[in-house]
Write an enzyme that holds these catalytic residues in place. Structure first.
Site, PDB file in Angstrom:
ATOM      1  CB  SER A  45      -0.942   0.009   1.215  1.00 56.28           C
ATOM      2  OG  SER A  45      -0.206  -0.040   2.423  1.00 56.28           O
ATOM      3  CG  ASP A 146     -20.950  -1.770   4.199  1.00 58.51           C
ATOM      4  OD1 ASP A 146     -21.268  -1.236   3.109  1.00 58.51           O
ATOM      5  OD2 ASP A 146     -19.919  -2.461   4.324  1.00 58.51           O
ATOM      6  CB  THR A 174     -14.595   2.511   5.410  1.00 55.15           C
ATOM      7  OG1 THR A 174     -13.691   3.577   5.726  1.00 55.15           O
ATOM      8  CG2 THR A 174     -15.695   2.478   6.455  1.00 55.15           C
ATOM      9  CB  ALA A 205      -7.405  -1.050  12.341  1.00 54.48           C
ATOM     10  NE  ARG A 207      -5.368   2.072   2.804  1.00 54.83           N
ATOM     11  CZ  ARG A 207      -5.097   0.808   3.055  1.00 54.83           C
ATOM     12  NH1 ARG A 207      -5.129   0.374   4.316  1.00 54.83           N
ATOM     13  NH2 ARG A 207      -4.807  -0.025   2.070  1.00 54.83           N
ATOM     14  CG  ASP A 231      -2.453  -0.071  12.757  1.00 48.53           C
ATOM     15  OD1 ASP A 231      -1.342  -0.208  13.311  1.00 48.53           O
ATOM     16  OD2 ASP A 231      -2.733  -0.569  11.645  1.00 48.53           O
ATOM     17  CD  GLU A 236      -0.170   5.099   7.266  1.00 47.51           C
ATOM     18  OE1 GLU A 236       0.126   4.038   6.694  1.00 47.51           O
ATOM     19  OE2 GLU A 236      -0.943   5.169   8.249  1.00 47.51           O
ATOM     20  CG  HIS A 253      -0.733   0.974   8.019  1.00 51.95           C
ATOM     21  ND1 HIS A 253      -0.958   1.823   6.970  1.00 51.95           N
ATOM     22  CD2 HIS A 253      -1.583  -0.073   7.829  1.00 51.95           C
ATOM     23  CE1 HIS A 253      -1.884   1.319   6.169  1.00 51.95           C
ATOM     24  NE2 HIS A 253      -2.277   0.166   6.681  1.00 51.95           N
ATOM     25  N   GLY A 256      -2.871  -5.444  10.616  1.00 50.31           N
ATOM     26  CA  GLY A 256      -3.022  -6.678   9.856  1.00 50.31           C
ATOM     27  C   GLY A 256      -1.720  -7.398   9.586  1.00 50.31           C
ATOM     28  CE1 TYR A 257       2.149  -4.728   7.199  1.00 48.97           C
ATOM     29  CE2 TYR A 257       4.280  -4.854   8.265  1.00 48.97           C
ATOM     30  CZ  TYR A 257       3.498  -4.449   7.219  1.00 48.97           C
ATOM     31  OH  TYR A 257       4.061  -3.776   6.170  1.00 48.97           O
TER      32      TYR A 257
END
Length: 380
Positions: A45, A146, A174, A205, A207, A231, A236, A253, A256-257
């Site tokens: 990303s 949503d 989102t 968590a 964007r 996060d 950034e 960020h 999801g790592y």
């Protein structure tokens, strides 16, 4: 065939060496000269892939090892007949583990019971949808916003205003959309943030620009009752240092790592490239993932469910470690701070997912069995 790839994509050789030469570059440094002779481009990303980067190159396939696609100019890809693929859902479980770990920390700080809070999930795609299923499985009250899914499916979705006004906990999942019918840039701005309930918790968590960071900073300066977990950040790897200091938990960020998620993202792009080239897959992720350091936990049937929840989640992941590392890395020197942000991501320690954890119960406890099932663990 020449593959140009972000150097931080895991398992590059294992999955792609059979296709040809691989050239690695720092993701933020990729430029037109780097990709000019490439046939395949693999990114994360941090790389903006658009006309400026690709025009005049040989690139015919772009793969991003991430869920999001806001860094890809898909309109240009269509004009230039460039095929592409993302990795939807690859790190969804890791993000859910991050959110659960954060909730446990906030509950301890405020002395509240997680089961008594009302949860609002904004965005019910791969990540948000999985979080909703986990929270429902735990028996907690969840409201979901949503508008895209509501238009397509109907169902019990609510407005963002309802989420902000009625939920004690808001978790954002989102994609970043600056235009269209449902833009998400600054989805939570001054007006929405001002309506947060007393003692509200906000987790982002997704964007960074989904939340107006300046407005959030001003809110946190004014309201000590609100907890923010960030996060992701506007601008950034540059970070608003005052905002980071005001956050209860902050990280670079990495929600999801997880090791599983990062390698799953590579595997999904490999599969997409095989389809694009019309070749059979020769490599399977299951053959490459290492055995978890902690593979099984044993609980007595008399264990308090709240304690069991905290123990199982933290056996896999505790966000306080990432928060401490991140705060130590922050610097008044913008160049040093940006470099530290990327270094934390590049050298992130292996972290597994709770779905890989086996749980053995001594005795019978339907409540604990349901808890393990909701979390995604495996009863053995």
């Amino acid at each position: 065939m020449l593959i140009v790839a972000d150097e931080n994509i895991p398992l590059l050789d294992a999955f792609f060496q059979g296709f040809g030469e691989i050239r690695r570059y720092p993701g933020r440094s990729l430029d037109a000269a780097s990709v000019k002779d490439a046939d395949i481009l693999l990114v994360r990303s941090v790389t903006k892939v658009d006309r400026q980067l690709l025009e005049g190159s040989r690139v015919r396939f772009v793969g991003t090892c991430t869920i999001g696609t806001d860094h890809l100019d898909l309109d240009y890809f269509a004009q230039a007949s460039i095929s592409w693929s993302s990795a939807p859902g690859c790190n969804a479980r890791g993000v859910v583990d991050y959110v659960l770990g954060s909730l446990l920390t906030l509950a301890e700080l405020d002395g509240v019971a997680l089961a008594e809070r009302v949860y609002g999930v904004v965005g019910a795609g791969e990540v948000g949808g999985r979080l909703v299923r986990v929270l429902h499985g735990l028996g907690w009250k969840v409201l979901v916003c949503d508008p895209l899914r509501q238009a397509a499916e109907g169902g019990d979705y609510v407005s963002l205003e309802t989420i902000v006004q009625q939920c004690d906990v808001i978790s954002l999942h989102t994609p970043l959309q600056r235009g269209g019918e449902h833009p998400t840039w600054h989805l939570l701005g001054p007006a929405q943030l001002a309506q947060l309930r007393p003692g509200a918790w906000l987790v982002n968590a997704s964007r960074g620009p989904v939340v107006d960071n300046i407005a959030l900073r001003e809110l946190l300066l004014d309201r000590e009752d609100v907890h923010a977990v960030l996060d992701v950040w506007e601008g950034e790897p540059q970070v608003d240092l005052q905002l980071a200091d005001l956050c209860t938990l902050a990280s670079p960020h990495i929600a999801g790592y997880s090791l599983d998620g990062r390698q799953r993202g590579t595997a999904q792009i490999y599969q997409a490239l095989c389809r694009f080239l019309g070749v059979d897959e020769q490599v399977q992720l299951a053959d490459l993932l290492p055995r978890p350091a902690l593979a099984q936990v044993e609980l007595d049937a008399s264990t308090d469910p709240a304690w069991a929840l905290a123990t199982l989640c933290r056996a896999v992941y505790d966000p306080r470690r990432d928060d401490a590392d991140f705060r130590r890395s922050l610097s008044d020197d913008p160049q040093l701070q940006r470099a530290a942000f990327d270094q934390l991501r590049k050298h992130y320690p292996p972290r597994r997912e709770i779905e890989g954890l086996a749980v053995r119960l001594r005795g019978e406890s339907p409540q604990l069995a349901q808890l393990v099932s909701a979390l995604g663990g495996a009863l053995v």
